[in-house]
Design an enzyme around this catalytic site. Structure first.
Site, PDB file in Angstrom:
ATOM      1  N   ARG A   6       0.857  -1.175   0.000  1.00 50.59           N
ATOM      2  CA  ARG A   6       0.000   0.000   0.000  1.00 50.59           C
ATOM      3  C   ARG A   6       0.900   1.233   0.000  1.00 50.59           C
ATOM      4  NH1 ARG A   6      -5.082   2.132   3.617  1.00 50.59           N
ATOM      5  NH2 ARG A   6      -6.351   2.391   1.758  1.00 50.59           N
TER       6      ARG A   6
ATOM      7  N   HIS B 155      12.740  -4.260  -2.214  1.00 51.91           N
ATOM      8  CA  HIS B 155      12.098  -4.221  -3.532  1.00 51.91           C
ATOM      9  C   HIS B 155      12.840  -5.196  -4.453  1.00 51.91           C
ATOM     10  CE1 HIS B 155       9.771  -2.585  -6.798  1.00 51.91           C
ATOM     11  NE2 HIS B 155      10.871  -2.557  -7.518  1.00 51.91           N
TER      12      HIS B 155
HETATM   13  C1  GAR Z   1       8.861  -9.521  -2.321  1.00 52.09           C
HETATM   14  O1  GAR Z   1       9.414  -9.984  -3.520  1.00 52.09           O
HETATM   15  C2  GAR Z   1       9.144  -8.040  -2.131  1.00 52.09           C
HETATM   16  O2  GAR Z   1      10.416  -7.670  -2.586  1.00 52.09           O
HETATM   17  C3  GAR Z   1       8.054  -7.416  -2.950  1.00 52.09           C
HETATM   18  O3  GAR Z   1       6.923  -8.196  -2.665  1.00 52.09           O
HETATM   19  C4  GAR Z   1       7.325  -9.540  -2.395  1.00 52.09           C
HETATM   20  C5  GAR Z   1       6.716  -9.955  -1.075  1.00 52.09           C
HETATM   21  O4  GAR Z   1       6.957 -11.321  -0.823  1.00 52.09           O
HETATM   22  N1  GAR Z   1       7.882  -6.026  -2.633  1.00 52.09           N
HETATM   23  C6  GAR Z   1       7.586  -5.073  -3.513  1.00 52.09           C
HETATM   24  O5  GAR Z   1       7.381  -5.293  -4.695  1.00 52.09           O
HETATM   25  C7  GAR Z   1       7.519  -3.663  -2.944  1.00 52.09           C
HETATM   26  N2  GAR Z   1       7.533  -2.682  -3.977  1.00 52.09           N
HETATM   27  P1  GAR Z   1       6.867 -11.912   0.647  1.00 52.09           P
HETATM   28  O6  GAR Z   1       5.476 -11.516   1.188  1.00 52.09           O
HETATM   29  O7  GAR Z   1       6.971 -13.387   0.467  1.00 52.09           O
HETATM   30  O8  GAR Z   1       7.971 -11.327   1.475  1.00 52.09           O
END
Ligand code: GAR
Length: 193
Positions: free
Chosen positions: A95, A113
């Protein structure tokens, strides 16, 4: 045992990065503890994972706040302060933040990220990197500032993009590095506070 910095991990989904941080925090010489896992949605799978690991898991549901993102963040902020949280680690918290939370936690909020920022901020990072014919991908841990996926970079890890990769195979290769990078970078960050 030295006092550990109290970290809250904010999630929206499965929380595999959160799980990696909880695991890392169990080491005696780890300088942080995960004192709270907080989600903005009740169906975030990571909430159950955190509870099972013995970490307080709290949902501050965004729904009752409607479009008032700042009011939602004020409720989150109150929950964090009640628990004496010192550092926030965003881990798949999907969010966009308002200036309220960003300013309140300036210099104390990290994000991970799945790209080599400043390349590919936002969504569908792996798909876009593949379409562009990149040879390398990776992940970045950075301090959170007003812009989405911006802010001073604290650490990066690189992985090759291999022939035949699709966004699932690439995401899995990057995720493995995310788990290592986040724990190591957060530890280094809190040691420097
Ligand atoms: C991860 O790959 C994180 O880097 C990304 O969401 C995924 C969450 O996975 N975040 C973004 O894209 C933020 N801009 P997880 O819930 O298994 O940690």
């Amino acid at each position: 045992m030295a006092r550990k910095t109290k970290v809250a991990v904010l999630i929206s989904g499965r929380g595999s990065n959160m799980e990696a941080l909880v695991r890392a925090a169990k080491a005696e010489d780890c300088p942080f503890e995960i004192a709270l896992v907080l989600a903005n949605k009740p169906d975030a799978g990571g909430l159950a994972v955190a509870a099972e690991a013995g970490v307080e898991a709290l949902c501050v549901d965004q729904k009752p706040f409607g479009k008032d993102r700042e009011a939602h963040e004020r409720a989150i902020d109150a929950a964090l302060r009640q628990r004496g949280i010192e550092v926030i680690a965003l881990a798949g918290y999907m969010r966009i933040l308002t200036p309220f939370l960003v300013d309140a936690w300036e210099g104390r909020m990290l994000n991970i990220h799945p790209s080599l920022l400043p390349a590919y901020p936002g969504l569908d990072t792996h798909g876009r990197a593949l379409t562009a014919g990149e040879l390398e991908a990776g992940c970045t841990v950075h301090l959170v500032t007003a812009g989405v996926d911006e802010g001073p970079i604290l650490g990066q890890a690189r992985v090759p993009i291999l022939p035949g990769d699709d966004d699932h195979t690439l995401a899995a290769r990057v995720l493995e590095q995310e788990h290592r990078l986040y724990a190591a970078t957060l530890a280094e960050f809190v040691r420097g506070l």
